[in-house]
Each structure stands twice: as structure tokens, then as C-alpha cells.
Design a protein around this motif. Structure first.
Motif, PDB file in Angstrom:
ATOM      1  N   ARG A  27      24.899 -45.109 101.986  1.00 29.76           N
ATOM      2  CA  ARG A  27      24.692 -45.706 103.315  1.00 29.76           C
ATOM      3  C   ARG A  27      23.297 -46.310 103.479  1.00 29.76           C
ATOM      4  O   ARG A  27      23.174 -47.436 103.953  1.00 29.76           O
ATOM      5  N   GLN A  30      23.246 -49.482 101.591  1.00 29.27           N
ATOM      6  CA  GLN A  30      24.015 -50.506 102.291  1.00 29.27           C
ATOM      7  C   GLN A  30      23.183 -51.118 103.424  1.00 29.27           C
ATOM      8  O   GLN A  30      23.171 -52.332 103.614  1.00 29.27           O
ATOM      9  N   GLN A  31      22.442 -50.301 104.144  1.00 29.96           N
ATOM     10  CA  GLN A  31      21.582 -50.800 105.224  1.00 29.96           C
ATOM     11  C   GLN A  31      20.461 -51.666 104.675  1.00 29.96           C
ATOM     12  O   GLN A  31      20.134 -52.708 105.246  1.00 29.96           O
ATOM     13  N   GLY A  35      23.444 -54.617 105.349  1.00 30.78           N
ATOM     14  CA  GLY A  35      24.759 -54.194 105.795  1.00 30.78           C
ATOM     15  C   GLY A  35      25.920 -54.841 105.069  1.00 30.78           C
ATOM     16  O   GLY A  35      26.968 -55.082 105.655  1.00 30.78           O
ATOM     17  N   SER A  38      31.047 -52.236 102.459  1.00 36.74           N
ATOM     18  CA  SER A  38      31.066 -51.064 101.576  1.00 36.74           C
ATOM     19  C   SER A  38      31.890 -51.333 100.317  1.00 36.74           C
ATOM     20  O   SER A  38      31.553 -50.834  99.246  1.00 36.74           O
ATOM     21  N   ARG A  42      30.285 -50.925  96.675  1.00 39.43           N
ATOM     22  CA  ARG A  42      30.917 -49.994  95.734  1.00 39.43           C
ATOM     23  C   ARG A  42      31.243 -50.706  94.411  1.00 39.43           C
ATOM     24  O   ARG A  42      30.975 -50.187  93.331  1.00 39.43           O
ATOM     25  N   SER A  60      25.757 -38.167  95.513  1.00 40.49           N
ATOM     26  CA  SER A  60      25.309 -39.058  96.580  1.00 40.49           C
ATOM     27  C   SER A  60      24.323 -40.136  96.151  1.00 40.49           C
ATOM     28  O   SER A  60      24.567 -41.307  96.395  1.00 40.49           O
TER      29      SER A  60
END
Length: 104
Positions: A27, A30-31, A35, A38, A42, A60
């Protein structure tokens, strides 16, 4: 040429560039990548992992491998050139038409 194919895929270099700062979760990564979806993130992480440039620590965090760190170091001169290029584009140039942004 395989490296150019991999690095030429949208977001691949950005993902690696963001990981150069150290291990990062999905996450937060991704930010940092404005953004991006996902599913795209991935997919890029799978491709970069299969190429031996990124690894997942535990369940993680993603991090660069030694090869990934080498690739980021190799990209350093290109990043410095890009900064100079952006600066040059921001300066008024003789013979270049002024854009509306130049007058603001």
C-alpha cells in the motif's frame, strides 16, 4: 534487450526507483507511485521479482535485491540528466515560442 523490455513497461522503473529508499509495503508503495492500480502494481512486482531485481520480505515488504540496487545505481546518471533537462525546459530559450505558462 530483455532489460530494456522490462524497464520499458509502464511503472517498472518507478517501482524500482521508489524501492531504492528501502523496504516498503504494498500500500505505501502504491501511494508513492501516485496511486497506480493494485493490479498493475502487483503485475510489475511479479515481473521484477521474476527478473531477480525485487524480493518480498516475509508477507508484506518489498525490497530491491543486490541486482536491483545495481540497476538503480546505473540509472543515477539518467536521473541527473533528466533533472537538468527539466530545468532547461523550464527556462526561456531563444527561438522557442513562449507558452502561456511562461507568462504567468
Amino acid at each position: 534487450m530483455a532489460a530494456l523490455d522490462l524497464f520499458g513497461r509502464r511503472w517498472s522503473l518507478r517501482v524500482m526507483w521508489e524501492l531504492r529508499q528501502g523496504p516498503t509495503g504494498f500500500r505505501p508503495l502504491q501511494q508513492r507511485c501516485d496511486g497506480m492500480s493494485s493490479s498493475v502494481l502487483r503485475q510489475r512486482l511479479v515481473e521484477l521479482t521474476e527478473a531477480g531485481l525485487v524480493t518480498q520480505r516475509g508477507t508484506s515488504d518489498y525490497t530491491l535485491t543486490d541486482l536491483g540496487e545495481d540497476a538503480c545505481r546505473a540509472l543515477g546518471p539518467l536521473a541527473r540528466w533528466a533533472e537538468g533537462w527539466a530545468d532547461a525546459l523550464a527556462e526561456p530559450q531563444p527561438g522557442r515560442r513562449a507558452s502561456t505558462e511562461d507568462h504567468v
